[in-house]
Structure formats: C-alpha cells, structure tokens
Design an enzyme around this catalytic site. Structure first.
Site, PDB file in Angstrom:
ATOM      1  N   ARG A 155      13.246  36.922  38.182  1.00 18.23           N
ATOM      2  CA  ARG A 155      13.167  36.936  39.661  1.00 18.23           C
ATOM      3  C   ARG A 155      13.192  38.375  40.192  1.00 18.23           C
ATOM      4  O   ARG A 155      13.829  38.667  41.206  1.00 18.23           O
ATOM      5  CB  ARG A 155      14.321  36.133  40.289  1.00 18.23           C
ATOM      6  CG  ARG A 155      14.311  34.648  39.986  1.00 18.23           C
ATOM      7  CD  ARG A 155      13.112  33.947  40.596  1.00 18.23           C
ATOM      8  NE  ARG A 155      13.198  32.517  40.453  1.00 18.23           N
ATOM      9  CZ  ARG A 155      12.841  31.830  39.353  1.00 18.23           C
ATOM     10  NH1 ARG A 155      12.357  32.479  38.305  1.00 18.23           N
ATOM     11  NH2 ARG A 155      12.958  30.521  39.321  1.00 18.23           N
TER      12      ARG A 155
ATOM     13  N   SER B 194      16.268  28.263  45.427  1.00 10.58           N
ATOM     14  CA  SER B 194      17.553  28.686  44.855  1.00 10.58           C
ATOM     15  C   SER B 194      18.088  29.869  45.655  1.00 10.58           C
ATOM     16  O   SER B 194      17.363  30.830  45.887  1.00 10.58           O
ATOM     17  CB  SER B 194      17.374  29.139  43.409  1.00 10.58           C
ATOM     18  OG  SER B 194      16.917  28.080  42.611  1.00 10.58           O
TER      19      SER B 194
ATOM     20  N   GLU C  71      19.312  35.489  45.803  1.00  5.22           N
ATOM     21  CA  GLU C  71      17.951  35.572  45.294  1.00  5.22           C
ATOM     22  C   GLU C  71      16.951  35.913  46.411  1.00  5.22           C
ATOM     23  O   GLU C  71      16.094  36.782  46.209  1.00  5.22           O
ATOM     24  CB  GLU C  71      17.625  34.243  44.604  1.00  5.22           C
ATOM     25  CG  GLU C  71      16.604  34.337  43.517  1.00  5.22           C
ATOM     26  CD  GLU C  71      15.322  33.752  43.992  1.00  5.22           C
ATOM     27  OE1 GLU C  71      14.369  34.524  44.133  1.00  5.22           O
ATOM     28  OE2 GLU C  71      15.281  32.544  44.233  1.00  5.22           O
TER      29      GLU C  71
HETATM   30  N1  EPU Z   1      23.601  21.771  38.028  1.00  6.50           N
HETATM   31  C1  EPU Z   1      24.794  21.176  38.361  1.00  6.50           C
HETATM   32  N2  EPU Z   1      25.071  21.015  39.690  1.00  6.50           N
HETATM   33  C2  EPU Z   1      24.204  21.387  40.665  1.00  6.50           C
HETATM   34  C3  EPU Z   1      22.989  22.004  40.305  1.00  6.50           C
HETATM   35  C4  EPU Z   1      22.712  22.181  38.974  1.00  6.50           C
HETATM   36  O1  EPU Z   1      25.598  20.826  37.516  1.00  6.50           O
HETATM   37  O2  EPU Z   1      24.520  21.208  41.830  1.00  6.50           O
HETATM   38  C5  EPU Z   1      23.242  21.907  36.609  1.00  6.50           C
HETATM   39  C6  EPU Z   1      22.114  20.938  36.277  1.00  6.50           C
HETATM   40  O3  EPU Z   1      22.619  19.692  35.894  1.00  6.50           O
HETATM   41  C7  EPU Z   1      21.395  21.632  35.154  1.00  6.50           C
HETATM   42  C8  EPU Z   1      21.639  23.087  35.430  1.00  6.50           C
HETATM   43  O4  EPU Z   1      22.692  23.188  36.379  1.00  6.50           O
HETATM   44  O5  EPU Z   1      21.971  21.302  33.920  1.00  6.50           O
HETATM   45  C9  EPU Z   1      20.405  23.805  35.901  1.00  6.50           C
HETATM   46  O6  EPU Z   1      19.898  23.187  37.084  1.00  6.50           O
HETATM   47  P1  EPU Z   1      18.331  23.063  37.380  1.00  6.50           P
HETATM   48  O7  EPU Z   1      17.619  22.497  36.213  1.00  6.50           O
HETATM   49  O8  EPU Z   1      18.168  22.389  38.688  1.00  6.50           O
HETATM   50  O9  EPU Z   1      17.796  24.550  37.467  1.00  6.50           O
HETATM   51  P2  EPU Z   1      18.402  25.845  38.150  1.00  6.50           P
HETATM   52  O10 EPU Z   1      18.835  26.764  37.076  1.00  6.50           O
HETATM   53  O11 EPU Z   1      19.402  25.491  39.184  1.00  6.50           O
HETATM   54  C10 EPU Z   1      16.169  27.199  38.108  1.00  6.50           C
HETATM   55  C11 EPU Z   1      15.409  28.064  39.064  1.00  6.50           C
HETATM   56  C12 EPU Z   1      14.561  27.184  39.979  1.00  6.50           C
HETATM   57  C13 EPU Z   1      13.612  26.380  39.131  1.00  6.50           C
HETATM   58  C14 EPU Z   1      14.430  25.533  38.147  1.00  6.50           C
HETATM   59  C15 EPU Z   1      13.530  24.807  37.163  1.00  6.50           C
HETATM   60  C16 EPU Z   1      16.704  30.084  39.448  1.00  6.50           C
HETATM   61  C17 EPU Z   1      17.601  30.833  40.388  1.00  6.50           C
HETATM   62  N3  EPU Z   1      16.319  28.875  39.855  1.00  6.50           N
HETATM   63  O12 EPU Z   1      17.104  26.448  38.875  1.00  6.50           O
HETATM   64  O13 EPU Z   1      13.811  28.058  40.809  1.00  6.50           O
HETATM   65  O14 EPU Z   1      12.808  25.526  39.931  1.00  6.50           O
HETATM   66  O15 EPU Z   1      15.292  26.388  37.361  1.00  6.50           O
HETATM   67  O16 EPU Z   1      12.946  25.721  36.287  1.00  6.50           O
HETATM   68  O17 EPU Z   1      16.367  30.597  38.387  1.00  6.50           O
HETATM   69  C18 EPU Z   1      13.922  29.237  42.875  1.00  6.50           C
HETATM   70  O18 EPU Z   1      13.964  30.278  42.213  1.00  6.50           O
HETATM   71  O19 EPU Z   1      13.940  29.259  44.134  1.00  6.50           O
HETATM   72  C19 EPU Z   1      13.899  27.971  42.191  1.00  6.50           C
HETATM   73  C20 EPU Z   1      13.971  26.792  42.836  1.00  6.50           C
END
Ligand code: EPU
Length: 353
Positions: free
Chosen positions: A167, A249, A349
C-alpha cells in the site's frame, strides 16, 4: 489550447467515498496533457499548492481544501501492444479501476480478476499499490505516464521507479522523505500500462478463494469465475460506498518480528497472522481491532463496520455526514486501544487531507 475552467467553492461530498462534507476553494478537471499544460501556463495557478484527486475512495477530508484540487478525468482504454510474455493494456488515469478490470475480461485478457470491485480510479491505483485476494497492482504493472506539476514535463516510470511497497509508492512520499524522488503532490498520473500475462494461471492462495473452490468443487476456475467469486466475497463483507460511506481498509496490516508475534500468540492464541518471506509476520489489523471490541461501535457519526472492523464508516449518510474530525477521533481511539493491548501502532491507510 484547451479552455481551462476553474470551478470555485466546489462541494466535495460527491467526490469522496466517505461522503464527508467539505468544499474546495478551486477545482480543475484534467482530461489530458493539454489541460495540465494550460493550467501550468497560468502563472497564478502554477504557483498554487495542488492536490490530485482520483475517485476520492482513499481520502479523509478534515476540512475545506485550500489547495487547488486537480480532478483527474483522463479517459481511454486500449490494447497498447505486447511483449514476449504479456499483452500491454493502457488506461487513462480517470477511468474506473473496476471498469478496466471488467473491460479486460470482456476482451478475453485475464490477469486483473482478483482485483475486481476495488473502488477508485486507474490513476490512483499505483499511488497505494492497490491489492486484494493475493494480487497487487505491482504484479501486473508495466509503466505509467505522469506530468510533473512543477515543470510540465511528461515522464514515464517503470515498476522499480514507482518504488512499490505494501500500500505504498513514491507517490505517497514527499521528496524530503525519499531522497530526491518523492512525488507526493508533484505528479499527476495520466495513463497506466499493465502487463497481462499470456500464460495466465489462476491465483487461488487466498483463504476465501480456496474456500469458494472447495465449496463449488471447481478446482481449476477460469478468470471469469474468479472475478465472480471476488465480487461475491467483497459484496458480502465490505460496505458499498454508495450506500454506506467508507474508504476501504482504514489501517494497514502491521508487520511485527517473529518474537513479537510469538509473544502475542502466547496471550491471544487466535490472532490472525501471516508469516512473510523475510521472517517477519504480518498481523490482521481487522482482528486486532475486533479483539479490542470495536466492531459495530460509533463515535459521533463515525463508526466501525459491523462485518469488518478494519473499515470505518460514515453513519450519518449524506444528510448528517460524519466530519473528518470525527473519523480521525475514532481512528485515534482505536489506535490507542490496540497499542495498549498489543503494543502495536496501527498506521492509517487513506490519505488524510
Ligand atoms: N478479521 C477479524 N475481524 C474483523 C476483520 C477481520 O477477525 O473484524 C480477520 C478475518 O477473519 C481474517 C483476517 O482478519 O482472518 C483478515 O481479514 P480480511 O480477509 O477481510 O482481509 P484484511 O487483511 O482485513 C486486506 C486488505 C483489503 C483486501 C483484503 C483481501 C489491507 C489493509 N486490506 O484486508 O484491502 O481487500 O485483504 O485481500 O491490506 C483496502 O486496502 O482498502 C482493502 C479493502
């Protein structure tokens, strides 16, 4: 020379996905080099501080904007050539990113499907090196053309020159922060060229895509299938900015040392973590925030989304929108509680303006 229109006192609420109400003292729409050149030919406009605005899907407006807002509206989608390994597709900075993804698939050119439905414009995609479900922009990036807002010179950068990180890119840093080459506020991205691999292979490593493959029994999905899965996953857990204002995010996923991670696992065995190739460990910021009890909470009109704690939302809609100040107050409260419980500093972010 193209006729340049400077709009005054422009409402920015429709131009940012949070739906925060603020105004720009002056705004110019840039549809191509000619507009940018006309702008720089005007001594007064040339001297003004400037902010480049794409789809407004990764910003928090904390007040009215005094800098001249340059709204990028450069159009165009075309196949621009090929290399031995890839088809090169070029898109104008003002095109919708998702529109580009859909268009490439309609041309029979796979490669962007994992990044379907990411809000924002093509020109903004390199700024934060967008990514989702196992693919980042830098994996498909070829080159971009940008215009230097100080000199009017158009220049081309390859991936190495863009300095992509998680990012992150050269466009997020000022020169003072990054040797001589920080380009924040200095470059306007006109066109982006992507390299779509001729030998396409599905990228299915991400847990939720693996789950879809298992559930449907489709072990070798095509690009269209992955596109449909990604769209379904995103619709199920991320709020549609047209319905509930947000900037995706709100924090980056933090990286910690293996020791620090082991320490957290000792206290919280369920912490979601991903070992990185260099031995460090990435933690799921959404999990950390969720563990601190923030999911579904609100402060003023700013809130934490019920289904994904990493997403902050505007609960006041268009009528009584959250202010940027409320969003940042909530963000700081979250940072404080995550720091107190885990000793980790979360980094926002979106760009705070
Ligand atoms: N989780 C929780 N509670 C929550 C949210 C998440 O326990 O409230 C856990 C989920 O269960 C999962 C883990 O955290 O095991 C990761 O969550 P998720 O798969 O939703 O992905 P993320 O790491 O929160 C990232 C990117 C997203 C992208 C997704 C899918 C960043 C900051 N965010 O989110 O990107 O869509 O992976 O690849 O890297 C963005 O940058 O704006 C964005 C939406």
């Amino acid at each position: 020379m193209s006729a340049l229109i400077v709009e005054r006192n422009v409402p920015l609420q429709p131009l940012n996905s949070f739906g925060i109400a603020a105004r720009a003292a002056a705004l110019v729409r840039v549809r191509g080099e000619a507009d940018a050149r006309a702008l720089l030919a005007d001594a007064q406009l040339r001297a003004q501080p400037k902010i480049v605005l794409g789809g407004g899907s990764n910003i928090v407006l904390t007040g009215d904007v005094k800098a001249l807002v340059l709204k990028v509206e450069v159009p165009g989608l075309r196949v621009a050539g090929e290399t031995a390994r890839a088809v090169i597709v070029e898109a104008g900075g003002g095109e919708s990113w998702h529109g580009l993804v859909a268009w490439t698939l309609a041309q029979g050119l796979p490669g962007l499907e994992n990044m379907a439905l990411i809000p924002g414009t093509v020109g903004a995609a390199p700024v934060q090196n967008i990514g989702a479900y196992g693919v980042e922009l830098q994996d498909r990036f070829h080159e971009l053309d940008a215009i230097d807002l100080q000199t009017g010179e158009v220049f081309t950068l390859d991936a190495a020159q863009c300095g992509f990180g998680y990012r992150d890119s050269v466009f997020k840093h000022t020169a003072a922060q990054l040797g001589d080459f920080g380009l924040a506020g200095r470059a306007l991205i006109l066109r982006v060229r992507l390299a779509l691999p001729k030998a396409w292979k599905p990228v299915l490593g991400y847990l939720e895509l693996e789950r879809k493959a298992r559930e449907t029994g489709i072990a070798a999905p095509g690009a269209r299938q992955i596109y449909d899965w990604v769209v379904a996953i995103r619709r199920a857990k991320l709020p549609d900015p047209a319905v509930l204002g947000n900037a995706g995010s709100f924090f980056k996923n933090p990286t910690v040392s293996a020791e620090q991670c082991a320490d957290i696992i000792g206290r919280d065995p369920t912490v979601v973590h991903y070992p990185m190739p260099d031995g460090s460990v990435k933690l799921a910021a959404g999990w950390l925030i969720d563990a601190c009890g923030w999911k579904g909470k609100s402060m003023g009109h700013a809130g934490v989304y019920e289904k994904q704690a990493l997403v902050l939302v505007n609960r006041g809609g268009r009528e009584h929108p959250a202010t940027g100040g409320e969003v940042m107050t909530l963000a700081k409260a979250i940072q404080t509680s995550v720091y107190e419980r885990f000793g980790i500093r979360l980094e926002p972010e979106p760009t705070v303006i």
